[in-house]
Scaffold this active site. Sequence first.
Site, PDB file in Angstrom:
ATOM      1  N   SER A 179     -17.203  75.085   9.118  1.00 56.08           N
ATOM      2  CA  SER A 179     -16.043  75.747   9.736  1.00 56.08           C
ATOM      3  C   SER A 179     -15.321  76.740   8.830  1.00 56.08           C
ATOM      4  O   SER A 179     -14.252  77.244   9.186  1.00 56.08           O
ATOM      5  CB  SER A 179     -15.049  74.674  10.190  1.00 56.08           C
ATOM      6  N   GLU A 180     -15.896  77.063   7.685  1.00 51.21           N
ATOM      7  CA  GLU A 180     -15.151  77.808   6.662  1.00 51.21           C
ATOM      8  C   GLU A 180     -14.691  79.193   7.095  1.00 51.21           C
ATOM      9  O   GLU A 180     -13.616  79.641   6.694  1.00 51.21           O
ATOM     10  CB  GLU A 180     -16.005  77.910   5.384  1.00 51.21           C
TER      11      GLU A 180
END
Length: 262
Positions: free
Chosen positions: A133-134
């Site tokens: 999810s960065e």
Amino acid sequence: MTSIRIDRHAHVATVALARPQVHNAFDEALIAELTAALQELDADDGVRAVVLTGDGATFSAGADLNWMRGMAAASEADNLADSLRLATLMRTLNFLSKPTIARVNGSAYGGGVGLVACCDIAIGVEGAKFSLSEVKLGLVPAVISPYVVNAIGPRQARRLFLTAEVFDAAEAERIGLLHQCVPADALDDAVERQLHWLGKGGPAAQHEAKRLALRIGGMTREQAERIDADNAALIARLRVSPEGQEGLGAFLDKRAPRWVEG
């Protein structure tokens, strides 16, 4: 209070992330304790295999909220040092001389996905969810990227690094992050089945077999150390960049970052 728990049964050591109150999220203490534990088990001739799991309903939610808050306010140099510590953990697990099994008892996000990818065998429960999810924070999964790409291939990595979408255990199995997806009540039996087969192999031969597979796949410890240095510098730079600061700030403030429309 310790961040991990180690249980030994015969020649198998089970290492559990023991922060269920925060979904086994990473912080500086957990990274240090897990790295030290893995190094100790690696040097222990009485250990034939290592199982990595999480306490509670989650394998690992990735970065701890308070840890992220501290890194958002830290300098680029401090972020570099922090990223190198996480890189050392991942590299230690990936190149452990003993066979490793990820007993994925629940969802894994960010760095938790990295831990799964670093293990030789990964078995997860059907209800688990996964995400890299960065980019939603204006960041990239830099430190874990060599191991995730090695596990799922560059084509799948390009999609998941860019979209940050959540995917389920069946998809994780399809793309190679998990070797097997099982019902929750079958997880322990599935892990025991793999330990049964691992127990039949010669320890020295298994060590060399693991090194062989990694080397033929284009991954050596020396290469990983060089890549880790570059990736740690990348994530440190992005954390202090305007976009990284906005993304982290938005996450901590529980709001959408400015680049999200609508």
